[in-house]
Design a protein around this motif. Structure first.
Motif, mmCIF file in Angstrom:
data_model
loop_
_atom_site.group_PDB
_atom_site.id
_atom_site.type_symbol
_atom_site.label_atom_id
_atom_site.label_comp_id
_atom_site.label_asym_id
_atom_site.label_seq_id
_atom_site.Cartn_x
_atom_site.Cartn_y
_atom_site.Cartn_z
ATOM 1 N N PRO A 11 -6.163 9.285 10.107
ATOM 2 C CA PRO A 11 -4.866 9.474 10.782
ATOM 3 C C PRO A 11 -3.729 8.707 10.090
ATOM 4 O O PRO A 11 -2.616 9.223 9.967
ATOM 5 C CB PRO A 11 -5.107 8.941 12.192
ATOM 6 N N ALA A 12 -4.014 7.501 9.626
ATOM 7 C CA ALA A 12 -2.975 6.729 8.944
ATOM 8 C C ALA A 12 -2.624 7.377 7.609
ATOM 9 O O ALA A 12 -1.450 7.430 7.219
ATOM 10 C CB ALA A 12 -3.446 5.295 8.719
ATOM 11 N N LEU A 13 -3.643 7.864 6.897
ATOM 12 C CA LEU A 13 -3.377 8.535 5.623
ATOM 13 C C LEU A 13 -2.598 9.830 5.838
ATOM 14 O O LEU A 13 -1.704 10.158 5.054
ATOM 15 C CB LEU A 13 -4.693 8.814 4.886
ATOM 16 N N THR A 14 -2.946 10.566 6.878
ATOM 17 C CA THR A 14 -2.235 11.811 7.177
ATOM 18 C C THR A 14 -0.777 11.520 7.517
ATOM 19 O O THR A 14 0.125 12.245 7.086
ATOM 20 C CB THR A 14 -2.919 12.550 8.346
ATOM 21 N N ALA A 15 -0.543 10.462 8.288
ATOM 22 C CA ALA A 15 0.832 10.096 8.647
ATOM 23 C C ALA A 15 1.632 9.707 7.412
ATOM 24 O O ALA A 15 2.845 9.926 7.350
ATOM 25 C CB ALA A 15 0.819 8.948 9.650
ATOM 26 N N ALA A 16 0.950 9.167 6.404
ATOM 27 C CA ALA A 16 1.630 8.771 5.174
ATOM 28 C C ALA A 16 1.634 9.894 4.140
ATOM 29 O O ALA A 16 2.071 9.693 3.010
ATOM 30 C CB ALA A 16 0.946 7.541 4.583
ATOM 31 N N ASN A 17 1.161 11.078 4.531
ATOM 32 C CA ASN A 17 1.078 12.241 3.640
ATOM 33 C C ASN A 17 0.234 11.934 2.399
ATOM 34 O O ASN A 17 0.616 12.276 1.276
ATOM 35 C CB ASN A 17 2.468 12.734 3.235
ATOM 36 N N LEU A 18 -0.907 11.289 2.598
ATOM 37 C CA LEU A 18 -1.817 10.964 1.501
ATOM 38 C C LEU A 18 -3.186 11.572 1.772
ATOM 39 O O LEU A 18 -3.573 11.776 2.918
ATOM 40 C CB LEU A 18 -1.957 9.447 1.339
ATOM 41 N N ASP A 19 -3.914 11.853 0.698
ATOM 42 C CA ASP A 19 -5.255 12.406 0.838
ATOM 43 C C ASP A 19 -6.343 11.369 0.612
ATOM 44 O O ASP A 19 -7.469 11.531 1.055
ATOM 45 C CB ASP A 19 -5.471 13.550 -0.170
ATOM 46 N N ASN A 20 -6.018 10.319 -0.094
ATOM 47 C CA ASN A 20 -7.020 9.357 -0.514
ATOM 48 C C ASN A 20 -6.498 7.942 -0.273
ATOM 49 O O ASN A 20 -5.311 7.678 -0.423
ATOM 50 C CB ASN A 20 -7.328 9.567 -2.004
ATOM 51 N N LEU A 21 -7.410 7.044 0.061
ATOM 52 C CA LEU A 21 -7.021 5.654 0.280
ATOM 53 C C LEU A 21 -6.475 5.022 -0.995
ATOM 54 O O LEU A 21 -5.593 4.173 -0.952
ATOM 55 C CB LEU A 21 -8.236 4.855 0.787
ATOM 56 N N ALA A 22 -6.972 5.467 -2.128
ATOM 57 C CA ALA A 22 -6.507 4.927 -3.410
ATOM 58 C C ALA A 22 -5.045 5.285 -3.687
ATOM 59 O O ALA A 22 -4.391 4.646 -4.515
ATOM 60 C CB ALA A 22 -7.395 5.432 -4.539
ATOM 61 N N ASP A 23 -4.532 6.279 -2.986
ATOM 62 C CA ASP A 23 -3.143 6.692 -3.189
ATOM 63 C C ASP A 23 -2.143 5.804 -2.455
ATOM 64 O O ASP A 23 -0.931 5.954 -2.640
ATOM 65 C CB ASP A 23 -2.951 8.145 -2.731
ATOM 66 N N LEU A 24 -2.639 4.892 -1.629
ATOM 67 C CA LEU A 24 -1.723 3.990 -0.925
ATOM 68 C C LEU A 24 -1.107 3.025 -1.935
ATOM 69 O O LEU A 24 -1.793 2.241 -2.572
ATOM 70 C CB LEU A 24 -2.468 3.197 0.155
ATOM 71 N N LYS A 25 0.202 3.107 -2.083
ATOM 72 C CA LYS A 25 0.929 2.250 -3.020
ATOM 73 C C LYS A 25 2.219 1.786 -2.364
ATOM 74 O O LYS A 25 2.757 2.450 -1.483
ATOM 75 C CB LYS A 25 1.268 3.005 -4.310
ATOM 76 N N THR A 67 6.685 0.855 -6.887
ATOM 77 C CA THR A 67 5.916 -0.089 -7.715
ATOM 78 C C THR A 67 4.587 0.549 -8.113
ATOM 79 O O THR A 67 4.238 1.630 -7.647
ATOM 80 C CB THR A 67 5.619 -1.397 -6.964
ATOM 81 N N ALA A 68 3.861 -0.148 -8.954
ATOM 82 C CA ALA A 68 2.539 0.316 -9.347
ATOM 83 C C ALA A 68 1.447 -0.408 -8.551
ATOM 84 O O ALA A 68 0.280 -0.325 -8.892
ATOM 85 C CB ALA A 68 2.331 0.084 -10.841
ATOM 86 N N ILE A 69 1.844 -1.093 -7.488
ATOM 87 C CA ILE A 69 0.875 -1.855 -6.699
ATOM 88 C C ILE A 69 0.163 -0.909 -5.739
ATOM 89 O O ILE A 69 0.747 -0.414 -4.779
ATOM 90 C CB ILE A 69 1.568 -2.990 -5.926
ATOM 91 N N ALA A 70 -1.108 -0.675 -6.039
ATOM 92 C CA ALA A 70 -1.943 0.178 -5.193
ATOM 93 C C ALA A 70 -2.795 -0.719 -4.309
ATOM 94 O O ALA A 70 -3.693 -1.384 -4.774
ATOM 95 C CB ALA A 70 -2.816 1.071 -6.051
ATOM 96 N N TYR A 71 -2.491 -0.730 -3.025
ATOM 97 C CA TYR A 71 -3.215 -1.604 -2.110
ATOM 98 C C TYR A 71 -4.297 -0.874 -1.331
ATOM 99 O O TYR A 71 -5.054 -1.484 -0.573
ATOM 100 C CB TYR A 71 -2.261 -2.321 -1.158
ATOM 101 N N GLY A 72 -4.440 0.407 -1.514
ATOM 102 C CA GLY A 72 -5.468 1.179 -0.811
ATOM 103 C C GLY A 72 -6.874 0.739 -1.193
ATOM 104 O O GLY A 72 -7.735 0.532 -0.328
ATOM 105 N N ASN A 73 -7.128 0.603 -2.493
ATOM 106 C CA ASN A 73 -8.450 0.139 -2.934
ATOM 107 C C ASN A 73 -8.712 -1.284 -2.461
ATOM 108 O O ASN A 73 -9.838 -1.642 -2.118
ATOM 109 C CB ASN A 73 -8.574 0.219 -4.456
ATOM 110 N N PHE A 74 -7.661 -2.096 -2.452
ATOM 111 C CA PHE A 74 -7.800 -3.455 -1.968
ATOM 112 C C PHE A 74 -8.226 -3.463 -0.500
ATOM 113 O O PHE A 74 -9.116 -4.210 -0.100
ATOM 114 C CB PHE A 74 -6.489 -4.228 -2.152
ATOM 115 N N LEU A 75 -7.595 -2.618 0.322
ATOM 116 C CA LEU A 75 -7.976 -2.518 1.732
ATOM 117 C C LEU A 75 -9.435 -2.101 1.869
ATOM 118 O O LEU A 75 -10.175 -2.634 2.699
ATOM 119 C CB LEU A 75 -7.076 -1.524 2.468
ATOM 120 N N SER A 76 -9.849 -1.167 1.041
ATOM 121 C CA SER A 76 -11.241 -0.714 1.069
ATOM 122 C C SER A 76 -12.194 -1.860 0.742
ATOM 123 O O SER A 76 -13.221 -2.030 1.403
ATOM 124 C CB SER A 76 -11.427 0.437 0.079
ATOM 125 N N GLN A 77 -11.849 -2.659 -0.258
ATOM 126 C CA GLN A 77 -12.702 -3.789 -0.629
ATOM 127 C C GLN A 77 -12.705 -4.880 0.444
ATOM 128 O O GLN A 77 -13.736 -5.516 0.688
ATOM 129 C CB GLN A 77 -12.252 -4.375 -1.979
#
Length: 129
Positions: free
Chosen positions: A48-62, A66-76
């Motif tokens: 639901p959070a990814l859909t609200a942000a119009n993203l398909d993948n957690l890795a796309d959270l940036k 900037t080039a700071i991708a925090y999606g993978n960090f959240l996953s870890q």
């Protein structure tokens, strides 16, 4: 030959073997937790959070711009928390088993032959008028 013998003694200690087994099991457990986060938690909870942000993948959270991708960090971070909680529960269970073993009362040692003889002499002296 002293080095080889010394290394063999080191490698065959129980602690080294236990550590090796722990590392192997830990690696496998890490893969299970990663799969749990990537395949179950992320789709079920974060979709639901990814859909609200119009993203398909957690890795796309940036962070925008900037080039700071925090999606993978959240996953870890989620993976770490799951591993930490699982290890805490395992260690808590092991500690409770150890406490039960320690709490079991031990039988007092049997009196020595000298003590038995002294007790008999005492009893005989008490019985005399």
């Amino acid at each position: 030959m002293g080095f080889v013998k010394e290394f063999k003694e080191f490698a065959m200690r129980g602690n080294v073997i236990d550590l090796a087994v722990g590392v192997i099991i830990g690696g496998a457990f890490g893969k299970i937790v990663s799969s749990l986060v990537d395949d179950i938690i992320t789709p079920a909870i974060l979709t639901p959070a990814l859909t609200a942000a119009n993203l398909d993948n957690l890795a796309d959270l940036k962070i925008p711009g900037t080039a700071i991708a925090y999606g993978n960090f959240l996953s870890q971070v989620i993976s770490f928390l799951i591993v930490a909680i699982a290890l805490f529960l395992i260690i808590k269970g092991v500690n409770s088993l150890k406490k039960k073993e320690e709490a079991a009362p031990t039988a007092p040692p049997a009196p020595s032959k000298e003590e038995v003889l002294l007790a008999e002499i005492r009893d005989l002296l008490k019985a005399k008028p």
